[in-house]
Design an enzyme around this catalytic site. Structure first.
Site, PDB file in Angstrom:
ATOM      1  N   TYR A 127       0.554  -0.897   0.372  1.00  0.00           N
ATOM      2  CA  TYR A 127       0.174   0.120   0.258  1.00  0.00           C
ATOM      3  C   TYR A 127       0.987   1.076  -0.062  1.00  0.00           C
ATOM      4  O   TYR A 127       2.232   1.386  -0.248  1.00  0.00           O
ATOM      5  CB  TYR A 127      -0.596   0.032   1.135  1.00  0.00           C
ATOM      6  CG  TYR A 127      -1.897  -1.190   0.563  1.00  0.00           C
ATOM      7  CD1 TYR A 127      -2.714  -1.664  -0.562  1.00  0.00           C
ATOM      8  CD2 TYR A 127      -1.951  -2.353   2.328  1.00  0.00           C
ATOM      9  CE1 TYR A 127      -3.575  -2.384  -0.049  1.00  0.00           C
ATOM     10  CE2 TYR A 127      -3.110  -3.095   1.903  1.00  0.00           C
ATOM     11  CZ  TYR A 127      -3.578  -2.858   0.821  1.00  0.00           C
ATOM     12  OH  TYR A 127      -4.964  -4.128   0.362  1.00  0.00           O
ATOM     13  N   GLY A 260      -5.048 -13.502  13.022  1.00  0.00           N
ATOM     14  CA  GLY A 260      -5.669 -12.833  12.478  1.00  0.00           C
ATOM     15  C   GLY A 260      -6.108 -13.541  12.327  1.00  0.00           C
ATOM     16  O   GLY A 260      -8.053 -14.177  12.310  1.00  0.00           O
ATOM     17  N   ARG A 261      -5.887 -14.851  10.429  1.00  0.00           N
ATOM     18  CA  ARG A 261      -6.230 -16.367   9.744  1.00  0.00           C
ATOM     19  C   ARG A 261      -7.004 -17.289  10.856  1.00  0.00           C
ATOM     20  O   ARG A 261      -8.126 -17.924  10.642  1.00  0.00           O
ATOM     21  CB  ARG A 261      -5.584 -16.705   9.312  1.00  0.00           C
ATOM     22  CG  ARG A 261      -6.306 -17.161   8.240  1.00  0.00           C
ATOM     23  CD  ARG A 261      -5.066 -18.045   6.842  1.00  0.00           C
ATOM     24  NE  ARG A 261      -4.472 -17.213   6.125  1.00  0.00           N
ATOM     25  CZ  ARG A 261      -3.627 -16.978   5.461  1.00  0.00           C
ATOM     26  NH1 ARG A 261      -2.714 -18.489   5.864  1.00  0.00           N
ATOM     27  NH2 ARG A 261      -3.319 -16.178   4.665  1.00  0.00           N
TER      28      ARG A 261
END
Length: 272
Positions: A127, A260-261
């Site tokens: 990003y 997270g996952r």
């Protein structure tokens, strides 16, 4: 930590992602913050400006994406009418860069106004801030491009501005050395080490709440972060298994191993 939240309309990359820069968004996030706090949790909102990883179809103003240089990521991105190629972005002017820094500052203040406990600056995963760090995305010849020092400048200025606005103890930052997402290529191992050792050395005196590293395997570089960083070091090791989650903590390379996952998969399984 929330998923990516754009600090401005220019920062949006994907359809229907949340922002934290309008009164309506602040009001909506306040409901989320209240729910997190009611459950005994702490909320950090991740400020994610996607830069060139966007498409005019996905933003409210339908303008071209912005980036350090007019170089397309050459990636497919999902839109309401299906996948499309990321276009050539507009190169940010020096004034545009100052506006972007101000956008991050405003978004951080908005996050606190919404009841969040802090923010995480997303400087990773292809990003905008990562694009400034990468020589294949940043071809600038001014003070924001060329040398390791210049390519680091925007990241440091954003972190400083956000820390000044809401307090360094409410600010974390995420980095992902060598992560090849979004068409990013940061060069060979020595080039990456030079870039990130300088960057972390510049960020360390700000005394931010934490450094969050999306780690892809250079343990020597990670060890140098551990030695230089004065506060908490969070490490997500790319490709780790459930059994390996605590390995970096046990090895003294991390203070925290974020989930997270695995957490989302567990939650989905519980709800099912």
């Amino acid at each position: 930590m929330t998923e990516g939240t754009q600090p401005s309309a220019d920062g949006q990359g994907y359809p229907n992602t949340p922002g934290i820069h309008t009164p309506e968004q602040i009001a909506g996030r306040r409901e989320v913050a209240d729910a997190v706090h009611a459950g005994g949790g702490t909320l950090f909102i991740q400020l994610m400006h996607v830069g060139r990883m966007s498409h005019p179809d996905n933003t409210p103003h339908h303008r071209q994406p912005v980036a350090p240089s007019a170089i397309s990521a050459d990636q497919d991105i999902f839109t309401a009418t299906g996948p499309k190629k990321t276009p050539v972005p507009c190169e940010l002017s020096i004034q545009d860069i100052q506006t972007t820094i101000a956008d991050f500052r405003h978004a951080a203040a908005s996050a606190i106004a919404a009841g969040a406990d802090g923010v995480e600056i997303h400087g990773a995963n292809g990003y905008l801030l990562h694009q400034f760090l990468s020589p294949n995305a940043n071809h600038r010849t001014d003070t924001y491009g060329g040398s390791v020092e210049n390519r680091s400048r925007l990241v440091v200025e954003v972190a400083r501005a956000v820390a000044e606005e809401i307090g360094a103890d409410r600010v974390g930052i995420r980095l992902s050395p060598s992560m090849p997402l979004g068409g990013i290529d940061e060069g060979d191992t020595e080039a990456v080490r030079a870039q990130y050792r300088h960057l972390v050395g510049e960020l360390a005196p700000l005394n931010l709440a934490y450094l969050h590293v999306h780690h892809v395997g250079d343990d020597e570089l990670l060890r140098s972060f551990r030695e230089a960083w004065p506060t908490a070091l969070l490490v997500v090791r790319y490709g780790r298994t459930r059994e390996q989650i605590a390995d970096d903590i046990d090895a003294g390379l991390a203070d925290i191993a974020p989930l997270g996952r695995f957490a989302l998969a567990t939650l989905a399984g519980t709800q099912a």
